[in-house]
Design an enzyme around this catalytic site. Structure first.
Site, PDB file in Angstrom:
ATOM      1  CG  ASP A 239      54.765  83.069  76.344  1.00  9.78           C
ATOM      2  OD1 ASP A 239      55.982  82.891  76.559  1.00  9.78           O
ATOM      3  OD2 ASP A 239      53.981  82.130  76.152  1.00  9.78           O
TER       4      ASP A 239
ATOM      5  CG  HIS B 292      66.741  77.581  87.685  1.00  9.33           C
ATOM      6  ND1 HIS B 292      66.923  77.549  89.055  1.00  9.33           N
ATOM      7  CD2 HIS B 292      65.467  78.032  87.508  1.00  9.33           C
ATOM      8  CE1 HIS B 292      65.828  77.943  89.667  1.00  9.33           C
ATOM      9  NE2 HIS B 292      64.933  78.237  88.750  1.00  9.33           N
TER      10      HIS B 292
END
Length: 334
Positions: free
Chosen positions: A225, A244
């Site tokens: 992660d 983004h």
């Protein structure tokens, strides 16, 4: 490439109302898999009604609208796929991008119907919620990966060409899903040792995808992660369509982790649909609004902002170049 969206006459304004309908015409064709139904040859409107379970009242004119776009051809009352549809919208085709359009029809189209609410509140209208929890849902994960493959299938060959990979022995795609982008890089550059870093739930699909492509062993999966774990060490790290999704402080954190993982001379490659300093490209601005409609904090950003975050993290040598017709690639060297 900038698009001409200027409005100067009443006719231009009236045409705006039709653009919303046109997008639904195309998204519906993808939803019911019209183009795949035509992959073996043309058919009449009646035959397509039978094949796809459609009513004849609207079908003929719907097909004719698709003819005007060039996605379909009509000859002697029979409809067939145009070149773009045959290449990009038939399931199983190497360049298939229908996964992205399906996701757009499912998520983006309804969200735009509530855009006024976002303008008033700043809240997303189609947020999937906690992605790390949703990846345990096989149906969601399949839809998500099909969408991601549509994007990486378009950009992967471009990235393999525009960057000089000769001085790079290893590359890791951060948030690389099931390895579709990496498949293009290792296929084009035999010397590259590829890695994909993503959540552990992706690993079985990564293994299956590379096996289906005949690339087993050409890239390794590294589970993790990127908010919790260190990034893998490689000569180059890629963050494509990653930053983004997140708020600015999270982008800075991820770039900082990349800098820490790279050895001197290592490179970080970032690409997104970056927007211009002055409004010029309507397409990328609309993509940025997509991100606002579908994420809690995401939005597109300028190449200048990206360079500032990279310098803040300690990168000194930074280059900016186009990636395909839509994206911007920023390359930073440690």
């Amino acid at each position: 490439m900038a698009t001409d969206t200027s409005i100067g006459t009443p006719a231009d304004i009236f045409r705006l109302g039709s653009m919303y309908a046109m997008s639904k015409v195309v998204l519906t064709a993808v939803e019911i898999d019209l183009f795949t139904a035509l992959k073996d040859g043309p058919a009449t409107a009646a035959e397509l009604c039978d094949r796809l379970g459609l009513h004849p009242r609207a079908t003929g004119q719907w097909l004719d609208v698709l003819v005007t776009t060039g996605l379909l051809r009509r000859e002697n009352g029979r409809y067939g796929n145009g070149p773009a549809a045959a290449r990009f919208l038939v399931k199983g085709a190497p360049a298939y991008v229908g996964g992205f359009l399906s996701r757009s029809g499912e998520m983006l189209y309804p969200a735009w119907g509530r855009f006024t609410d976002t303008l008033r509140t700043g809240a997303p209208q189609a947020n999937d919620g906690d992605f790390r929890a949703l990846v345990d849902d096989p149906a969601f994960l399949d839809r998500f990966l099909t969408m991601m493959d549509s994007l990486s299938g378009h950009l992967g060959p471009e990235l393999a060409k525009v960057h000089d990979w000769t001085a790079c022995d290893s590359v890791a795609d951060i948030g690389g899903a099931r390895g579709n982008l990496m498949s293009h890089l290792v296929r084009a550059h035999n010397h590259l040792k590829g890695m994909v870093f993503d959540l552990p739930q992706m690993e079985p699909r990564f293994d299956a995808h590379l096996a289906a492509l005949g690339l087993t062993g050409r890239a390794a999966f590294v589970p993790g992660d990127f908010f919790k774990d260190p990034l893998p060490q490689a000569d180059a790290l890629i963050m494509g369509h990653v930053l983004h999704d997140w708020a600015e402080d999270e982008r800075r954190m991820l770039i900082g982790k990349a800098h820490a993982a790279l050895a001197p001379g290592g490179q970080l490659l970032i690409y997104d649909r970056m927007i211009d300093e002055e409004p010029a490209d309507a397409d990328n601005l609309l993509v940025s609004l997509h991100m606002i409609l579908t994420t809690t904090d995401g939005t597109e950003y300028t190449a200048g902002e990206c360079q500032a975050w990279l310098r803040e993290a300690g990168f000194k040598e930074i280059a900016v170049k186009p990636l395909g017709r839509t994206d911007t690639l920023v390359i930073a060297t440690k």
